[in-house]
Scaffold this motif. Structure first.
Motif, PDB file in Angstrom:
ATOM      1  N   ALA A   1       0.917  -1.270  -0.209  1.00 56.19           N
ATOM      2  CA  ALA A   1       0.234   0.052   0.087  1.00 56.19           C
ATOM      3  C   ALA A   1       1.250   1.211   0.373  1.00 56.19           C
ATOM      4  CB  ALA A   1      -0.948  -0.246   1.121  1.00 56.19           C
TER       5      ALA A   1
ATOM      6  N   ASN B   1       0.652   5.403   0.219  1.00 51.90           N
ATOM      7  CA  ASN B   1      -0.146   6.609   0.937  1.00 51.90           C
ATOM      8  C   ASN B   1      -1.182   6.522   1.417  1.00 51.90           C
ATOM      9  OD1 ASN B   1       2.189   8.522   0.149  1.00 51.90           O
ATOM     10  ND2 ASN B   1       1.906   8.492  -2.071  1.00 51.90           N
ATOM     11  N   GLY B   2      -1.066   5.772   2.744  1.00 51.75           N
ATOM     12  CA  GLY B   2      -2.479   5.262   2.856  1.00 51.75           C
ATOM     13  C   GLY B   2      -4.027   4.568   1.586  1.00 51.75           C
ATOM     14  N   GLU B   3      -3.760   4.474   0.389  1.00 50.60           N
ATOM     15  CA  GLU B   3      -4.320   3.743  -0.753  1.00 50.60           C
ATOM     16  C   GLU B   3      -3.631   2.422  -0.560  1.00 50.60           C
ATOM     17  OE1 GLU B   3      -7.093   4.989  -2.100  1.00 50.60           O
ATOM     18  OE2 GLU B   3      -6.492   6.746  -0.651  1.00 50.60           O
ATOM     19  N   LEU B   4      -4.760   0.996  -1.428  1.00 48.52           N
ATOM     20  CA  LEU B   4      -4.817   0.370  -0.710  1.00 48.52           C
ATOM     21  C   LEU B   4      -4.172   0.166  -2.516  1.00 48.52           C
ATOM     22  CD1 LEU B   4      -7.353  -1.624   0.367  1.00 48.52           C
ATOM     23  CD2 LEU B   4      -5.221  -1.641   1.436  1.00 48.52           C
ATOM     24  N   HIS B   5      -3.238  -1.155  -2.201  1.00 43.78           N
ATOM     25  CA  HIS B   5      -2.671  -1.704  -4.133  1.00 43.78           C
ATOM     26  C   HIS B   5      -3.552  -1.916  -4.778  1.00 43.78           C
ATOM     27  CE1 HIS B   5      -0.657  -3.872  -7.182  1.00 43.78           C
ATOM     28  NE2 HIS B   5       0.749  -3.077  -6.523  1.00 43.78           N
ATOM     29  N   PRO B   6      -3.241  -2.273  -6.112  1.00 35.77           N
ATOM     30  CA  PRO B   6      -4.726  -2.462  -6.777  1.00 35.77           C
ATOM     31  C   PRO B   6      -5.009  -3.771  -6.467  1.00 35.77           C
ATOM     32  CG  PRO B   6      -3.576  -0.773  -8.554  1.00 35.77           C
ATOM     33  CD  PRO B   6      -2.761  -1.331  -6.339  1.00 35.77           C
TER      34      PRO B   6
ATOM     35  N   GLN C   1      -4.405  -5.632  -3.812  1.00 33.88           N
ATOM     36  CA  GLN C   1      -5.349  -5.734  -2.101  1.00 33.88           C
ATOM     37  C   GLN C   1      -6.786  -5.170  -2.332  1.00 33.88           C
ATOM     38  OE1 GLN C   1      -2.298  -3.047  -0.162  1.00 33.88           O
ATOM     39  NE2 GLN C   1      -1.791  -4.793   0.549  1.00 33.88           N
ATOM     40  N   ALA C   2      -6.915  -4.088  -3.498  1.00 33.82           N
ATOM     41  CA  ALA C   2      -8.619  -3.150  -3.455  1.00 33.82           C
ATOM     42  C   ALA C   2      -9.315  -4.345  -4.332  1.00 33.82           C
ATOM     43  CB  ALA C   2      -7.988  -1.723  -4.060  1.00 33.82           C
TER      44      ALA C   2
ATOM     45  N   LYS D   1     -10.386  -7.397  -1.834  1.00 31.27           N
ATOM     46  CA  LYS D   1     -11.442  -6.824  -1.241  1.00 31.27           C
ATOM     47  C   LYS D   1     -12.852  -6.471  -1.877  1.00 31.27           C
ATOM     48  CE  LYS D   1     -12.923  -2.707   1.619  1.00 31.27           C
ATOM     49  NZ  LYS D   1     -12.592  -1.560   2.225  1.00 31.27           N
TER      50      LYS D   1
ATOM     51  N   ASP E   1      -7.365  -3.807 -14.420  1.00 30.29           N
ATOM     52  CA  ASP E   1      -7.044  -1.794 -13.778  1.00 30.29           C
ATOM     53  C   ASP E   1      -6.055  -1.869 -13.589  1.00 30.29           C
ATOM     54  OD1 ASP E   1      -9.807  -1.818 -13.076  1.00 30.29           O
ATOM     55  OD2 ASP E   1      -9.159  -2.448 -10.967  1.00 30.29           O
TER      56      ASP E   1
END
Length: 163
Positions: free
Chosen positions: A79, A81-86, A88-89, A92, A153
């Motif tokens: 991850a 800057n607080g954003e999940l890696h694509p 990981q996203a 989810k 993505d």
């Protein structure tokens, strides 16, 4: 005791450990990076997958000393800057996990797979490349779906950046 130095998740580390210390134990016990799991100690389950110098490796089957000087990426370093890696996203969003025990290894394997195959990734290739990862909860359907969604993505993001 041997001094082992490597870069882990972008941070240079140098620690002492026994020469017989496995990389997975070095990461978990010495560096407190517990996202890398120990599932079998025989390199069959894939729960311990990390990236070494950009390639997926099973950290339970190599010594920490073998990783000296290498760049190691664990699930904690994906991850940004607080954003999940694509990937990981996508896991989810596509319900690609159940209990979560195998998820770090699956995600790290998926990132490696997408990096290697890119647009050529298809369901058969995903399933073949997951043969070294075991999930005891699912039939892999949503895991495969998540990996293919992430590949799409990431490919779309790459195409947009190139334009």
């Amino acid at each position: 005791m041997a001094k082992v130095a490597m870069t882990v998740n972008g941070r240079k580390v140098s620690k002492e450990c026994e020469g017989r210390t496995l990389l997975v134990h070095f990461l978990r016990d010495t560096l407190s990076l517990t996202g890398t799991h120990i599932g079998c100690d025989t390199s069959q389950c894939g729960a311990c997958v990390v990236h070494m110098d950009g390639k997926a490796v099973k950290s339970c089957s190599m010594l920490a000393a073998q990783a000296a000087g290498a760049e190691i990426l664990t699930i904690e370093g994906l991850a940004a800057n607080g954003e999940l890696h694509p990937v990981q996203a996508a896991f989810k969003a596509n319900h690609g996990l159940q209990c979560g025990f195998c998820t770090p290894g699956m995600v790290m394997t998926a990132v490696d797979m997408i990096n290697r195959y890119g647009a050529k990734l298809n369901e058969q290739t995903v399933r073949e490349n997951l043969e070294g990862n075991i999930c005891r909860c699912t039939g892999y359907h949503n895991i495969v779906k998540a990996i293919l969604a992430a590949a799409e993505d990431m490919g779309a993001a790459g195409r947009q950046a190139a334009e």
